[in-house]
Design a protein around this motif. Structure first.
Motif, PDB file in Angstrom:
ATOM      1  N   MET A   5       0.771  -1.297  -0.113  1.00 52.89           N
ATOM      2  CA  MET A   5      -0.022  -0.039   0.174  1.00 52.89           C
ATOM      3  C   MET A   5       0.840   1.127   0.032  1.00 52.89           C
ATOM      4  N   ASP A   6       0.395   2.338  -0.649  1.00 45.35           N
ATOM      5  CA  ASP A   6       1.218   3.424  -0.567  1.00 45.35           C
ATOM      6  C   ASP A   6       1.316   4.061   0.644  1.00 45.35           C
ATOM      7  N   GLY A   7       2.427   4.654   1.144  1.00 46.83           N
ATOM      8  CA  GLY A   7       2.383   5.322   2.552  1.00 46.83           C
ATOM      9  C   GLY A   7       1.478   6.531   2.656  1.00 46.83           C
ATOM     10  N   GLN A   8       0.935   6.781   3.835  1.00 47.73           N
ATOM     11  CA  GLN A   8      -0.031   7.855   4.029  1.00 47.73           C
ATOM     12  C   GLN A   8       0.602   8.976   4.545  1.00 47.73           C
ATOM     13  N   ASN A   9       0.291  10.162   4.353  1.00 44.80           N
ATOM     14  CA  ASN A   9       0.658  11.360   4.834  1.00 44.80           C
ATOM     15  C   ASN A   9       0.588  11.588   6.459  1.00 44.80           C
ATOM     16  N   PRO A  10       1.581  11.699   7.175  1.00 47.40           N
ATOM     17  CA  PRO A  10       1.581  11.633   8.597  1.00 47.40           C
ATOM     18  C   PRO A  10       0.562  12.839   9.166  1.00 47.40           C
TER      19      PRO A  10
ATOM     20  N   LEU B 160      -1.929  -3.002   6.970  1.00 48.15           N
ATOM     21  CA  LEU B 160      -1.874  -3.176   5.515  1.00 48.15           C
ATOM     22  C   LEU B 160      -0.286  -3.045   4.875  1.00 48.15           C
ATOM     23  N   VAL B 161      -0.138  -3.761   3.953  1.00 47.59           N
ATOM     24  CA  VAL B 161       1.281  -3.943   3.281  1.00 47.59           C
ATOM     25  C   VAL B 161       0.979  -3.996   1.777  1.00 47.59           C
ATOM     26  N   ASP B 162       1.970  -4.088   1.029  1.00 48.70           N
ATOM     27  CA  ASP B 162       1.831  -4.055  -0.443  1.00 48.70           C
ATOM     28  C   ASP B 162       0.642  -5.322  -0.820  1.00 48.70           C
ATOM     29  N   ASP B 163       0.900  -6.426  -0.250  1.00 53.84           N
ATOM     30  CA  ASP B 163       0.398  -7.515  -0.725  1.00 53.84           C
ATOM     31  C   ASP B 163      -0.766  -7.746   0.006  1.00 53.84           C
ATOM     32  N   GLY B 164      -1.518  -6.902   0.954  1.00 55.96           N
ATOM     33  CA  GLY B 164      -2.690  -6.824   1.441  1.00 55.96           C
ATOM     34  C   GLY B 164      -2.731  -6.686   2.857  1.00 55.96           C
ATOM     35  N   VAL B 165      -3.789  -7.101   3.661  1.00 60.25           N
ATOM     36  CA  VAL B 165      -4.245  -7.030   5.155  1.00 60.25           C
ATOM     37  C   VAL B 165      -3.092  -8.223   5.743  1.00 60.25           C
ATOM     38  N   THR B 166      -2.204  -7.648   6.649  1.00 62.18           N
ATOM     39  CA  THR B 166      -1.446  -8.614   7.207  1.00 62.18           C
ATOM     40  C   THR B 166      -1.903  -9.212   8.622  1.00 62.18           C
ATOM     41  N   ARG B 167      -2.763  -8.163   9.429  1.00 62.60           N
ATOM     42  CA  ARG B 167      -3.015  -8.475  10.716  1.00 62.60           C
ATOM     43  C   ARG B 167      -4.185  -7.458  10.874  1.00 62.60           C
ATOM     44  N   ILE B 168      -5.228  -8.260  11.674  1.00 60.70           N
ATOM     45  CA  ILE B 168      -6.438  -7.428  12.302  1.00 60.70           C
ATOM     46  C   ILE B 168      -6.452  -7.958  13.718  1.00 60.70           C
ATOM     47  N   GLU B 169      -6.595  -7.063  14.507  1.00 57.70           N
ATOM     48  CA  GLU B 169      -6.823  -7.473  15.858  1.00 57.70           C
ATOM     49  C   GLU B 169      -8.235  -6.812  16.145  1.00 57.70           C
TER      50      GLU B 169
ATOM     51  N   ALA C 153       3.877  -0.532   8.399  1.00 61.42           N
ATOM     52  CA  ALA C 153       2.666  -0.893   7.863  1.00 61.42           C
ATOM     53  C   ALA C 153       1.900   0.385   7.687  1.00 61.42           C
ATOM     54  N   GLU C 154       0.828   0.360   7.020  1.00 60.46           N
ATOM     55  CA  GLU C 154      -0.051   1.367   7.015  1.00 60.46           C
ATOM     56  C   GLU C 154      -1.229   0.870   8.059  1.00 60.46           C
ATOM     57  N   GLU C 155      -1.737   1.505   9.022  1.00 59.76           N
ATOM     58  CA  GLU C 155      -2.802   1.313   9.954  1.00 59.76           C
ATOM     59  C   GLU C 155      -4.129   1.896   9.739  1.00 59.76           C
ATOM     60  N   TRP C 156      -5.026   0.970   9.731  1.00 61.44           N
ATOM     61  CA  TRP C 156      -6.498   1.633   9.868  1.00 61.44           C
ATOM     62  C   TRP C 156      -7.206   0.996  10.948  1.00 61.44           C
TER      63      TRP C 156
ATOM     64  N   LEU D  45     -12.326 -11.855  -0.596  1.00 60.06           N
ATOM     65  CA  LEU D  45     -12.044 -11.916   0.943  1.00 60.06           C
ATOM     66  C   LEU D  45     -10.686 -12.113   0.956  1.00 60.06           C
ATOM     67  N   ALA D  46     -10.288 -13.373   0.225  1.00 67.85           N
ATOM     68  CA  ALA D  46      -8.847 -13.932   0.041  1.00 67.85           C
ATOM     69  C   ALA D  46      -8.181 -12.888  -0.536  1.00 67.85           C
ATOM     70  N   SER D  47      -8.361 -12.406  -1.712  1.00 67.27           N
ATOM     71  CA  SER D  47      -7.709 -11.393  -2.543  1.00 67.27           C
ATOM     72  C   SER D  47      -7.223  -9.985  -1.728  1.00 67.27           C
ATOM     73  N   LEU D  48      -8.081  -9.867  -0.611  1.00 65.17           N
ATOM     74  CA  LEU D  48      -7.483  -8.897   0.373  1.00 65.17           C
ATOM     75  C   LEU D  48      -6.597  -9.127   1.322  1.00 65.17           C
ATOM     76  N   LEU D  49      -6.319 -10.085   1.699  1.00 66.34           N
ATOM     77  CA  LEU D  49      -5.478 -10.611   2.705  1.00 66.34           C
ATOM     78  C   LEU D  49      -4.097 -10.930   2.203  1.00 66.34           C
ATOM     79  N   ALA D  50      -2.814 -10.773   3.106  1.00 67.33           N
ATOM     80  CA  ALA D  50      -1.641 -11.175   2.653  1.00 67.33           C
ATOM     81  C   ALA D  50      -1.728 -12.510   2.995  1.00 67.33           C
ATOM     82  N   PRO D  51      -0.701 -13.375   2.297  1.00 68.48           N
ATOM     83  CA  PRO D  51      -0.657 -14.777   2.633  1.00 68.48           C
ATOM     84  C   PRO D  51      -0.386 -15.083   4.112  1.00 68.48           C
ATOM     85  N   GLU D  52       0.384 -14.151   4.837  1.00 72.68           N
ATOM     86  CA  GLU D  52       0.929 -14.434   6.174  1.00 72.68           C
ATOM     87  C   GLU D  52      -0.044 -13.786   7.228  1.00 72.68           C
ATOM     88  N   PHE D  53      -1.354 -13.483   6.786  1.00 74.94           N
ATOM     89  CA  PHE D  53      -2.660 -12.845   7.360  1.00 74.94           C
ATOM     90  C   PHE D  53      -2.850 -13.584   8.955  1.00 74.94           C
ATOM     91  N   VAL D  54      -2.892 -12.681   9.887  1.00 78.74           N
ATOM     92  CA  VAL D  54      -3.186 -13.040  11.177  1.00 78.74           C
ATOM     93  C   VAL D  54      -4.383 -12.389  11.692  1.00 78.74           C
TER      94      VAL D  54
END
Length: 136
Positions: A1-6, A121-130, A95-98, A44-53
């Motif tokens: 994902m592109d970095g966001q403006n702080p 989020l990183v370039d290949d999708g969502v890596t983690r959701i808590e 990572a980009e956080e939302w 759904l799978a297309s939005l998630l990175a392979p290492e998603f947790v």
């Protein structure tokens, strides 16, 4: 994902960006809930990175396939809707956080619980959701 403006960190968004809808990370976050609610597990799978947790109050699901399988086959109630009331964005060095806030609503219209989901989020999708939840 592109970095966001702080300067935009912590800004609440309402899904009405200048092009008429959410974009970037917000589109991924909103798309996540839309895919679950529609039962669109390929999307759904297309939005998630392979290492998603996914860390939930009741369990941790440790990769994309396990999570999608749980959503498709094992979640306790499938006929629900995520009523997302706010989406916030933040920035971290790796990572980009939302953060999304909302309610899970059953087919009978009753709120099952309120939630706050923190996304990474990183370039290949969502890596983690808590997920943080409170009974409705």
């Amino acid at each position: 994902m592109d970095g966001q403006n702080p300067a935009d960190a912590g800004r609440e968004t309402d899904g009405d960006e200048t092009d008429g809808g959410p974009s970037g990370g917000e589109a991924v976050v909103r798309g996540y809930y839309e895919a679950i609610d529609a039962g669109d597990y390929d999307r759904l799978a297309s939005l998630l990175a392979p290492e998603f947790v996914h860390d939930r109050p009741d369990r941790t699901l440790s990769d994309r396939e396990a999570f999608v399988s749980f959503m498709r086959e094992d979640r306790p109630e499938k006929d629900t809707t995520h009523d997302v009331t706010a989406v916030y964005r933040g920035v971290d060095a790796d990572a980009e956080e939302w953060v999304a806030r909302g309610r899970l609503v059953g087919a009978d219209g009753r709120v099952r619980f309120e939630f706050v989901d923190a996304f990474s989020l990183v370039d290949d999708g969502v890596t983690r959701i808590e997920t943080f939840a409170r009974e409705g």
